[in-house]
Design an enzyme around this catalytic site. Sequence first.
Site, mmCIF file in Angstrom:
data_model
loop_
_atom_site.group_PDB
_atom_site.id
_atom_site.type_symbol
_atom_site.label_atom_id
_atom_site.label_comp_id
_atom_site.label_asym_id
_atom_site.label_seq_id
_atom_site.Cartn_x
_atom_site.Cartn_y
_atom_site.Cartn_z
ATOM 1 N NE ARG A 103 -4.815 -1.375 0.330
ATOM 2 C CZ ARG A 103 -3.663 -1.940 0.693
ATOM 3 N NH1 ARG A 103 -2.576 -1.714 -0.018
ATOM 4 N NH2 ARG A 103 -3.586 -2.705 1.761
ATOM 5 C CG HIS A 130 -4.583 -1.923 6.996
ATOM 6 N ND1 HIS A 130 -5.442 -2.703 6.246
ATOM 7 C CD2 HIS A 130 -3.327 -2.262 6.591
ATOM 8 C CE1 HIS A 130 -4.731 -3.472 5.424
ATOM 9 N NE2 HIS A 130 -3.449 -3.233 5.610
ATOM 10 C CD GLN A 133 -1.303 -5.932 8.127
ATOM 11 O OE1 GLN A 133 -1.467 -5.719 6.943
ATOM 12 N NE2 GLN A 133 -0.590 -6.958 8.558
ATOM 13 C CG ASP A 225 2.928 0.743 8.906
ATOM 14 O OD1 ASP A 225 3.525 0.237 7.934
ATOM 15 O OD2 ASP A 225 1.847 1.363 8.794
ATOM 16 C CB CYS A 265 1.374 -4.160 8.539
ATOM 17 S SG CYS A 265 1.970 -2.533 8.098
ATOM 18 N NE ARG A 293 -4.239 -8.440 5.658
ATOM 19 C CZ ARG A 293 -3.997 -7.422 4.828
ATOM 20 N NH1 ARG A 293 -2.810 -6.856 4.816
ATOM 21 N NH2 ARG A 293 -4.937 -6.927 4.041
HETATM 22 N N1 CP Z 1 0.062 -5.033 4.687
HETATM 23 C C1 CP Z 1 -0.613 -4.747 3.568
HETATM 24 O O1 CP Z 1 -1.788 -4.332 3.585
HETATM 25 O O2 CP Z 1 0.074 -4.993 2.422
HETATM 26 P P1 CP Z 1 -0.313 -4.495 0.963
HETATM 27 O O3 CP Z 1 -0.286 -2.987 0.996
HETATM 28 O O4 CP Z 1 0.728 -5.071 0.070
HETATM 29 O O5 CP Z 1 -1.687 -4.982 0.631
HETATM 30 N N1 NVA Z 2 0.583 2.593 6.851
HETATM 31 C C1 NVA Z 2 0.883 1.904 5.615
HETATM 32 C C2 NVA Z 2 0.375 0.507 5.663
HETATM 33 C C3 NVA Z 2 0.628 -0.303 4.431
HETATM 34 C C4 NVA Z 2 0.047 -1.683 4.487
HETATM 35 C C5 NVA Z 2 0.272 2.661 4.448
HETATM 36 O O1 NVA Z 2 -0.866 3.135 4.572
HETATM 37 O O2 NVA Z 2 0.939 2.792 3.423
#
Ligand code: CP
Ligand code: NVA
Length: 310
Positions: A103, A130, A133, A225, A265, A293
């Site tokens: 990440r 992502h 997700q 989101d 999400c 997930r």
């Molecule tokens: N939806 C999601 O990826 O959650 P986190 O950012 O908590 O991992």
């Molecule tokens: N778009 C959001 C998704 C979090 C899971 C972000 O990148 O923060």
Amino acid sequence: MKRDLLSLADVTPAEIDSLLSLAIDLKARRKRGESTPLLADKALAVYLEKPSLRTRASFEVGMVQLGGAVTTLRKEEVGLGTRESAGDVGQVLSRYYDVVVMRTFEHDDVTEVARHASVPVINGLTDLLHPCQILAALLTLREHFGSLSGLHVAYVGDGNNVANSWLLGAAQTGLRLTVSCPPGYEPNAAIREQAEGLARGTGAVLEVVEDPRQGVSGADAVYTDVWASMGQEAEAARRAEIFRPYQVGTELMVGAASHAVAMHCLPAHRGEEITAEVLEGPRSLVFEEAENRLHAQKALLAFLVNPEGR
Ligand code: CP
Ligand code: NVA
């Protein structure tokens, strides 16, 4: 040859279909109390540059449920790009681990680690995409509606990493996807073009519109989101003004199909992109998606690390 999952374009429509079937099977086996040690003696590294609840927890628990081991590494310790190069990180992780989840802010960092890694690398969220997700979202829709065939998904709000992955996910599975967003906040143009190319092979219909009411009209699922993603905190107040008409509340849901479900999400900001009433209401699949997930990523780990060992 190792496979990565940096984007939903890295797998074929048929592979997505079998991943979802494997996820449903692994979920059922888990619920029956069966163990599924498909990755016994294997190890997963989860590298995080941003906060996470779901991604970290679901990959850690998922790997343990598959009989493997996990280490979570944070940027402060690893110093990717400062203490050592992405290429060296990719090579070194490959000497200890059988699969890596990354990440990062920069999508190129994940690509660079993957290029140098001899083991599969999974995108656990970048500023661009992502994919995990959307695998979970597709699994949730398939469970709820019995099939993805003919579904219309309306994504409402910021054209961010989740929206970009929705374009690719919808393109690969032949869905109709309508993204509604304010001008200037559309999904990434290159991803949109790539998704349009994939859609020609599956019959998917991809639309980007400005009006959220037009976007959700008749939709089977309404997805949203946060308006300010991780790293955009300084813009949150300005974005809250711009995105106000895009709130998913009961009023907007009225325009969707009468059987429409609401999805997000998470993490969510109640009263901003979604109302508490919708998030916690009877049409919400938000927590089902969060659970999925786990099941979707277990299937993904098994597919990438031990493709023969169902
Ligand atoms: N939806 C999601 O990826 O959650 P986190 O950012 O908590 O991992
Ligand atoms: N778009 C959001 C998704 C979090 C899971 C972000 O990148 O923060």
